[in-house]
Design an enzyme around this catalytic site. Structure first.
Site, PDB file in Angstrom:
ATOM      1  N   GLU A 116      65.967  49.230  47.468  1.00  0.00           N
ATOM      2  CA  GLU A 116      65.998  50.554  48.095  1.00  0.00           C
ATOM      3  C   GLU A 116      66.856  51.559  47.336  1.00  0.00           C
ATOM      4  O   GLU A 116      66.837  52.754  47.627  1.00  0.00           O
ATOM      5  CB  GLU A 116      66.478  50.459  49.546  1.00  0.00           C
ATOM      6  CG  GLU A 116      67.987  50.300  49.729  1.00  0.00           C
ATOM      7  CD  GLU A 116      68.502  48.932  49.363  1.00  0.00           C
ATOM      8  OE1 GLU A 116      69.725  48.752  49.308  1.00  0.00           O
ATOM      9  OE2 GLU A 116      67.672  48.021  49.134  1.00  0.00           O
ATOM     10  N   CYS A 137      66.169  39.961  50.289  1.00  0.00           N
ATOM     11  CA  CYS A 137      67.467  39.283  50.382  1.00  0.00           C
ATOM     12  C   CYS A 137      67.406  38.110  51.373  1.00  0.00           C
ATOM     13  O   CYS A 137      66.789  37.103  51.073  1.00  0.00           O
ATOM     14  CB  CYS A 137      68.560  40.284  50.740  1.00  0.00           C
ATOM     15  SG  CYS A 137      70.221  39.714  50.288  1.00  0.00           S
ATOM     16  N   HIS A 196      68.102  44.225  46.167  1.00  0.00           N
ATOM     17  CA  HIS A 196      67.891  45.313  47.122  1.00  0.00           C
ATOM     18  C   HIS A 196      67.207  46.485  46.415  1.00  0.00           C
ATOM     19  O   HIS A 196      67.869  47.278  45.743  1.00  0.00           O
ATOM     20  CB  HIS A 196      69.226  45.776  47.708  1.00  0.00           C
ATOM     21  CG  HIS A 196      69.856  44.775  48.618  1.00  0.00           C
ATOM     22  ND1 HIS A 196      70.469  45.119  49.812  1.00  0.00           N
ATOM     23  CD2 HIS A 196      69.980  43.428  48.530  1.00  0.00           C
ATOM     24  CE1 HIS A 196      70.937  44.033  50.400  1.00  0.00           C
ATOM     25  NE2 HIS A 196      70.658  42.998  49.628  1.00  0.00           N
ATOM     26  N   GLN A 243      65.020  34.644  51.373  1.00  0.00           N
ATOM     27  CA  GLN A 243      65.496  33.266  51.500  1.00  0.00           C
ATOM     28  C   GLN A 243      64.842  32.549  52.677  1.00  0.00           C
ATOM     29  O   GLN A 243      64.465  31.374  52.573  1.00  0.00           O
ATOM     30  CB  GLN A 243      67.015  33.276  51.663  1.00  0.00           C
ATOM     31  CG  GLN A 243      67.754  33.851  50.460  1.00  0.00           C
ATOM     32  CD  GLN A 243      69.169  34.272  50.797  1.00  0.00           C
ATOM     33  OE1 GLN A 243      69.656  34.043  51.906  1.00  0.00           O
ATOM     34  NE2 GLN A 243      69.842  34.906  49.846  1.00  0.00           N
TER      35      GLN A 243
END
EC number: 6.3.5.5
Length: 378
Positions: A357, A272, A355, A276
């Site tokens: 996870e 995330c 994400h 970037q």
């Protein structure tokens, strides 16, 4: 039962209306975005990446499972407020510790309900994410408009200092064991990594531990020279760049430190915001999406395997197509074809925008943590 109060909302496009408040009283300002998750509102509200934002939930009724002491992604609620169609204060879940209303009040977060969220989300998809102000104290549109006009744009605000850890610590929890309803541990570590905390979600750190990595979490104000010295001495074997809130372009010091890291051969994995920042450090600035990606039901395509994966996402910014000059694009978003993952050429560095996870999302993308562990063990 929560006693509902009147709340007045004013948006940057001039929209003004009255709703009901079930959270903290006061006047709150933030950027309004929407989340399409069908469940997991506690994880969403406690995700540090939502700092400075109001979250509009597309799920029509929120609150019935309450809040427990295990599912939070960070020690406190991170967002500015939540906006719902209907709030249910009747809690019916065996794990619940308190109502959502009580939790929001404890953490000074505004809760707004009685809103036509379907229409509001349609407005955001058409006009884009925007700033708004909500108050249980100010009732006049003109006063709210004036207060909002004095607020700096969200892209100029650095939220990282508020959500990053102040001191280094070792994260020991592994993934959640549903047979015992407790977080596990990993007794056999293969390698040690430092996780730079820009607002890291708890379950991301848990996944790193689950694949056999000893995780030392360090503040955002890290020293690249110190990390590289420890790497050369064999004390650590990799660096993880976490998720976090806000516009990555305002993080000048962090970008400069990452520029030093990428000149070495240390393995790096970014998620995330970390994804970037790696792009910016390589010379490819990010750009802002119209209304971002927020939800646990976003499909992406793995360009290496051809598989479609359902992912959890929470971001307003994206890396540019020009990154293909120095990196292989590994994943793309199937909603808008934006880049979701890259692997840098001739470097042990890779990153993803989503994400992986899987909390509260699915488990398909967990292999990325295993890939990072393999890089660190070489």
């Amino acid at each position: 039962m929560s006693i509902l109060k009147e709340a007045y909302l004013y948006f940057a496009n001039g929209l003004f209306f009255k709703a009901q408040s079930f959270g903290s009283d006061g006047t709150f300002v933030g950027e309004v975005v929407f989340n399409t998750s069908m469940s997991g509102y506690q994880e969403v509200i406690t995700d540090p990446s939502y700092s400075g934002q109001f979250i509009v939930f597309s799920m029509p009724e929120i609150g019935i499972v309450g809040v427990n002491n295990q599912d939070s992604e960070s020690p406190r609620a991170a967002c500015t407020g939540v906006i719902l169609s209907s709030y249910n204060d009747f809690v019916s879940n065996f794990r619940s510790e308190q109502s959502l209303s009580t939790y929001l009040k404890e953490h000074n977060i505004m809760g707004i309900c009685g809103v036509d969220t379907r229409n509001l989300i349609k407005m955001l998809t058409t006009q884009g994410a925007m700033m708004m102000i909500a108050s249980t104290q100010i009732t006049q549109e003109s006063e709210l408009k004036a207060s909002l006009s004095r607020t700096p744009p969200i892209q100029d605000i650095n939220f990282i200092k508020e959500v990053s850890t102040k001191t280094s610590y070792v994260h020991t929890d592994s993934t959640f064991d549903f047979t015992h309803f407790a977080y596990g541990t990993s007794p056999n570590f293969k390698a040690k990594v430092v996780a730079i905390d820009f607002g890291a979600k708890r379950n991301i750190l848990n996944e790193l531990v689950a694949v056999g990595l000893e995780v030392e979490v360090i503040p955002h104000s890290f020293s690249a020279a110190e990390i590289l010295s420890r790497f050369k001495a064999g004390e650590i074997q990799g660096v993880f760049l976490s998720n976090g809130p806000g516009d990555p372009l305002v993080l000048h010091n962090e970008i400069e430190q990452i520029k030093q890291l990428i000149q070495s051969d240390i393995p790096i994995f970014g998620i995330c915001l970390g994804h970037q920042l790696l792009s910016i450090a390589h010379g490819f600035p990010t750009y802002k999406l119209k209304f971002g990606h927020h939800g646990s039901n976003h499909p992406i395509k793995n360009l290496q395997s051809g598989a479609v994966e359902i992912t959890a996402q929470n971001h307003n910014y994206c890396v540019p197509e020009s990154i293909a000059q120095i990196a292989t694009i590994t994943h793309r978003n199937l909603f808008d074809n934006t880049i979701e993952g890259v692997r840098y050429k001739d470097k042990p560095i890779f990153s993803v925008q989503h994400h992986p996870e899987a909390s509260p999302g699915p488990r398909e993308a967990r292999i990325l943590f295993e890939e990072f562990a393999k890089l660190c063990c070489k």
